[in-house]
Motif scaffolding. Structure first.
Motif, PDB file in Angstrom:
ATOM      1  N   THR A   1       0.789  -1.214  -0.090  1.00 29.36           N
ATOM      2  CA  THR A   1      -0.048   0.018  -0.001  1.00 29.36           C
ATOM      3  C   THR A   1       0.859   1.283   0.027  1.00 29.36           C
ATOM      4  O   THR A   1       0.485   2.091  -0.746  1.00 29.36           O
ATOM      5  CB  THR A   1      -0.910   0.103   1.434  1.00 29.36           C
ATOM      6  OG1 THR A   1      -1.603  -1.077   1.323  1.00 29.36           O
ATOM      7  CG2 THR A   1      -1.830   1.084   1.222  1.00 29.36           C
ATOM      8  N   TYR A   2       2.011   1.164   0.828  1.00 28.17           N
ATOM      9  CA  TYR A   2       2.970   2.410   0.719  1.00 28.17           C
ATOM     10  C   TYR A   2       3.494   2.814  -0.588  1.00 28.17           C
ATOM     11  O   TYR A   2       3.481   3.675  -1.036  1.00 28.17           O
ATOM     12  CB  TYR A   2       3.914   1.974   1.735  1.00 28.17           C
ATOM     13  CG  TYR A   2       4.923   3.191   2.300  1.00 28.17           C
ATOM     14  CD1 TYR A   2       4.705   4.485   2.442  1.00 28.17           C
ATOM     15  CD2 TYR A   2       6.129   2.999   1.355  1.00 28.17           C
ATOM     16  CE1 TYR A   2       5.605   5.533   2.628  1.00 28.17           C
ATOM     17  CE2 TYR A   2       7.148   3.859   1.182  1.00 28.17           C
ATOM     18  CZ  TYR A   2       6.924   5.088   1.955  1.00 28.17           C
ATOM     19  OH  TYR A   2       7.905   6.162   1.917  1.00 28.17           O
ATOM     20  N   GLU A   3       3.921   1.567  -1.115  1.00 31.40           N
ATOM     21  CA  GLU A   3       4.560   1.654  -2.550  1.00 31.40           C
ATOM     22  C   GLU A   3       3.632   2.158  -3.622  1.00 31.40           C
ATOM     23  O   GLU A   3       4.052   2.840  -4.186  1.00 31.40           O
ATOM     24  CB  GLU A   3       5.368   0.353  -2.948  1.00 31.40           C
ATOM     25  CG  GLU A   3       6.375   0.060  -1.869  1.00 31.40           C
ATOM     26  CD  GLU A   3       7.162  -1.242  -2.173  1.00 31.40           C
ATOM     27  OE1 GLU A   3       6.482  -2.010  -3.294  1.00 31.40           O
ATOM     28  OE2 GLU A   3       8.065  -1.672  -1.458  1.00 31.40           O
TER      29      GLU A   3
ATOM     30  N   ASN B   1       1.118   3.791  -2.880  1.00 32.91           N
ATOM     31  CA  ASN B   1       0.572   5.279  -2.837  1.00 32.91           C
ATOM     32  C   ASN B   1       1.803   6.254  -3.466  1.00 32.91           C
ATOM     33  O   ASN B   1       1.734   7.156  -3.773  1.00 32.91           O
ATOM     34  CB  ASN B   1       0.681   5.604  -1.167  1.00 32.91           C
ATOM     35  CG  ASN B   1      -0.833   6.192  -0.583  1.00 32.91           C
ATOM     36  OD1 ASN B   1      -1.426   6.558  -1.748  1.00 32.91           O
ATOM     37  ND2 ASN B   1      -0.979   6.667   0.648  1.00 32.91           N
ATOM     38  N   ARG B   2       3.306   5.627  -3.070  1.00 28.76           N
ATOM     39  CA  ARG B   2       4.328   6.375  -3.365  1.00 28.76           C
ATOM     40  C   ARG B   2       4.207   6.658  -4.898  1.00 28.76           C
ATOM     41  O   ARG B   2       4.690   7.735  -5.344  1.00 28.76           O
ATOM     42  CB  ARG B   2       5.640   5.871  -2.989  1.00 28.76           C
ATOM     43  CG  ARG B   2       6.827   6.540  -3.129  1.00 28.76           C
ATOM     44  CD  ARG B   2       7.932   5.591  -2.393  1.00 28.76           C
ATOM     45  NE  ARG B   2       9.320   5.913  -2.726  1.00 28.76           N
ATOM     46  CZ  ARG B   2       9.955   7.072  -2.003  1.00 28.76           C
ATOM     47  NH1 ARG B   2       9.311   7.535  -0.946  1.00 28.76           N
ATOM     48  NH2 ARG B   2      11.066   7.777  -2.346  1.00 28.76           N
TER      49      ARG B   2
ATOM     50  N   ASN C   1       1.795   6.830  -6.838  1.00 29.27           N
ATOM     51  CA  ASN C   1       0.660   7.441  -7.199  1.00 29.27           C
ATOM     52  C   ASN C   1       0.968   8.963  -6.825  1.00 29.27           C
ATOM     53  O   ASN C   1       0.900   9.977  -7.661  1.00 29.27           O
ATOM     54  CB  ASN C   1      -0.698   7.131  -6.434  1.00 29.27           C
ATOM     55  CG  ASN C   1      -1.320   5.768  -6.840  1.00 29.27           C
ATOM     56  OD1 ASN C   1      -1.134   5.558  -7.997  1.00 29.27           O
ATOM     57  ND2 ASN C   1      -2.174   5.362  -6.129  1.00 29.27           N
ATOM     58  N   ALA C   2       1.863   9.195  -5.791  1.00 30.46           N
ATOM     59  CA  ALA C   2       2.293  10.310  -5.485  1.00 30.46           C
ATOM     60  C   ALA C   2       3.229  10.791  -6.661  1.00 30.46           C
ATOM     61  O   ALA C   2       3.199  12.231  -6.986  1.00 30.46           O
ATOM     62  CB  ALA C   2       2.928  10.444  -4.188  1.00 30.46           C
TER      63      ALA C   2
ATOM     64  N   GLN D   1       1.369  11.976  -9.580  1.00 32.39           N
ATOM     65  CA  GLN D   1       0.695  13.335  -9.368  1.00 32.39           C
ATOM     66  C   GLN D   1       1.618  14.542  -9.276  1.00 32.39           C
ATOM     67  O   GLN D   1       1.677  15.422  -9.954  1.00 32.39           O
ATOM     68  CB  GLN D   1       0.052  13.387  -8.057  1.00 32.39           C
ATOM     69  CG  GLN D   1      -0.842  14.579  -7.913  1.00 32.39           C
ATOM     70  CD  GLN D   1      -1.902  14.506  -8.902  1.00 32.39           C
ATOM     71  OE1 GLN D   1      -2.800  13.782  -9.327  1.00 32.39           O
ATOM     72  NE2 GLN D   1      -2.268  15.872  -9.235  1.00 32.39           N
TER      73      GLN D   1
ATOM     74  N   TYR E   1       3.882  12.320   0.186  1.00 33.60           N
ATOM     75  CA  TYR E   1       3.721  11.094   0.002  1.00 33.60           C
ATOM     76  C   TYR E   1       2.440  10.242   0.323  1.00 33.60           C
ATOM     77  O   TYR E   1       2.046   9.124   0.315  1.00 33.60           O
ATOM     78  CB  TYR E   1       4.864  10.173   0.273  1.00 33.60           C
ATOM     79  CG  TYR E   1       6.083  10.171  -0.428  1.00 33.60           C
ATOM     80  CD1 TYR E   1       5.998   9.915  -1.884  1.00 33.60           C
ATOM     81  CD2 TYR E   1       6.980  10.966  -0.002  1.00 33.60           C
ATOM     82  CE1 TYR E   1       7.375  10.278  -2.572  1.00 33.60           C
ATOM     83  CE2 TYR E   1       8.384  11.343  -0.603  1.00 33.60           C
ATOM     84  CZ  TYR E   1       8.461  10.820  -1.880  1.00 33.60           C
ATOM     85  OH  TYR E   1       9.647  11.154  -2.535  1.00 33.60           O
ATOM     86  N   GLU E   2       1.487  11.186   0.901  1.00 31.80           N
ATOM     87  CA  GLU E   2       0.279  11.088   1.115  1.00 31.80           C
ATOM     88  C   GLU E   2      -0.784  11.838   0.510  1.00 31.80           C
ATOM     89  O   GLU E   2      -0.337  12.889   0.049  1.00 31.80           O
ATOM     90  CB  GLU E   2       0.235  10.913   2.828  1.00 31.80           C
ATOM     91  CG  GLU E   2       0.883  10.060   3.572  1.00 31.80           C
ATOM     92  CD  GLU E   2       0.599  10.578   5.129  1.00 31.80           C
ATOM     93  OE1 GLU E   2      -0.197  11.263   5.405  1.00 31.80           O
ATOM     94  OE2 GLU E   2       1.486   9.784   5.812  1.00 31.80           O
ATOM     95  N   HIS E   3      -1.965  11.399   0.301  1.00 24.01           N
ATOM     96  CA  HIS E   3      -2.905  12.070  -0.555  1.00 24.01           C
ATOM     97  C   HIS E   3      -3.140  13.439   0.003  1.00 24.01           C
ATOM     98  O   HIS E   3      -3.240  13.496   1.372  1.00 24.01           O
ATOM     99  CB  HIS E   3      -4.089  11.284  -0.665  1.00 24.01           C
ATOM    100  CG  HIS E   3      -5.274  11.921  -1.753  1.00 24.01           C
ATOM    101  ND1 HIS E   3      -6.163  12.891  -1.627  1.00 24.01           N
ATOM    102  CD2 HIS E   3      -5.246  11.512  -3.027  1.00 24.01           C
ATOM    103  CE1 HIS E   3      -6.522  13.169  -2.337  1.00 24.01           C
ATOM    104  NE2 HIS E   3      -6.281  12.196  -3.669  1.00 24.01           N
TER     105      HIS E   3
ATOM    106  N   PHE F   1      -0.853  14.740  -2.022  1.00 27.15           N
ATOM    107  CA  PHE F   1       0.497  14.561  -2.688  1.00 27.15           C
ATOM    108  C   PHE F   1       1.130  16.007  -2.637  1.00 27.15           C
ATOM    109  O   PHE F   1       2.228  16.022  -2.766  1.00 27.15           O
ATOM    110  CB  PHE F   1       0.568  13.785  -3.926  1.00 27.15           C
ATOM    111  CG  PHE F   1       0.168  12.404  -3.719  1.00 27.15           C
ATOM    112  CD1 PHE F   1       0.457  11.550  -2.736  1.00 27.15           C
ATOM    113  CD2 PHE F   1      -1.169  11.998  -4.636  1.00 27.15           C
ATOM    114  CE1 PHE F   1      -0.137  10.115  -2.602  1.00 27.15           C
ATOM    115  CE2 PHE F   1      -1.710  10.853  -4.373  1.00 27.15           C
ATOM    116  CZ  PHE F   1      -1.353  10.100  -3.543  1.00 27.15           C
TER     117      PHE F   1
END
Length: 179
Positions: free
Chosen positions: A15-17, A19-20, A22-23, A26, A123-125, A127
């Motif tokens: 999940t972290y990777e 999200n990373r 996606n960040a 973005q 690195y969290e929405h 971003f």
């Protein structure tokens, strides 16, 4: 019901990777869009402001040329020449304001760069988040932007006003002596 055999640590890492990634996408998309829009805006603004300098400057030169032609005649009516000559000031003010608008345009771009630079990548929405000086940069950016547009419109207005005054001075030389 299907059983989830993925250990909690692996799922959290996945999940972290995700999200990373996606960040990063973005961040890259935001940077690319900013560069594209910024470049197009700067080019369009520069063309508009250079055009204002050219049309106002050309109008002043045209009037000077006209006055040179009038002065070459044997009999000169100085009242007519003065009436037409007095319209040059409006074009000169138009050139000065166009140059001021160019300076304000530069400050608009400078503060826009400061606005973008004041944002922080996370690195969290979502971003991209506003930094501590974002609002200050943004306010200055809006102020310079509005000022540049208004000054450019006034420059254009001076060109139009100067053209009407010149036209009136050439057609009705005695009636335009109150300029």
């Amino acid at each position: 019901m299907a059983e989830n055999n993925t250990p909690p640590f692996d799922r959290a890492k996945w999940t972290y990777e995700l999200n990373r990634e996606n960040a990063h996408r973005q961040h890259d998309a935001t940077r690319e869009l900013f560069h594209y829009i910024n470049k197009a805006s700067i080019e369009a603004g520069n063309i508009a402001l250079k055009t204002l300098v050219v049309i106002n400057g050309s109008a002043a030169i045209t009037i000077l040329t006209f006055l040179g032609g009038v002065a070459a005649k044997r009999e000169i009516d100085f009242l007519k020449v003065a009436n037409v000559a007095s319209t040059i000031k409006w074009f000169a003010f138009g050139v000065a304001l166009a140059v001021l608008a160019m300076a304000l345009s530069y400050l608009t771009n400078y503060t826009m760069a400061g606005t973008i630079a004041s944002k922080r990548a996370t690195y969290e929405h979502p971003f991209i988040v506003d930094g501590p000086k974002f609002r200050t940069w943004r306010r200055w950016n809006i102020l310079f932007h509005i000022a540049a547009v208004l000054v450019a419109f006034v420059s254009l207005g001076l060109f139009v006003y100067g053209m009407f005054l010149t036209s009136d001075a050439v057609r009705h030389p005695l009636a335009s002596s109150e300029m």
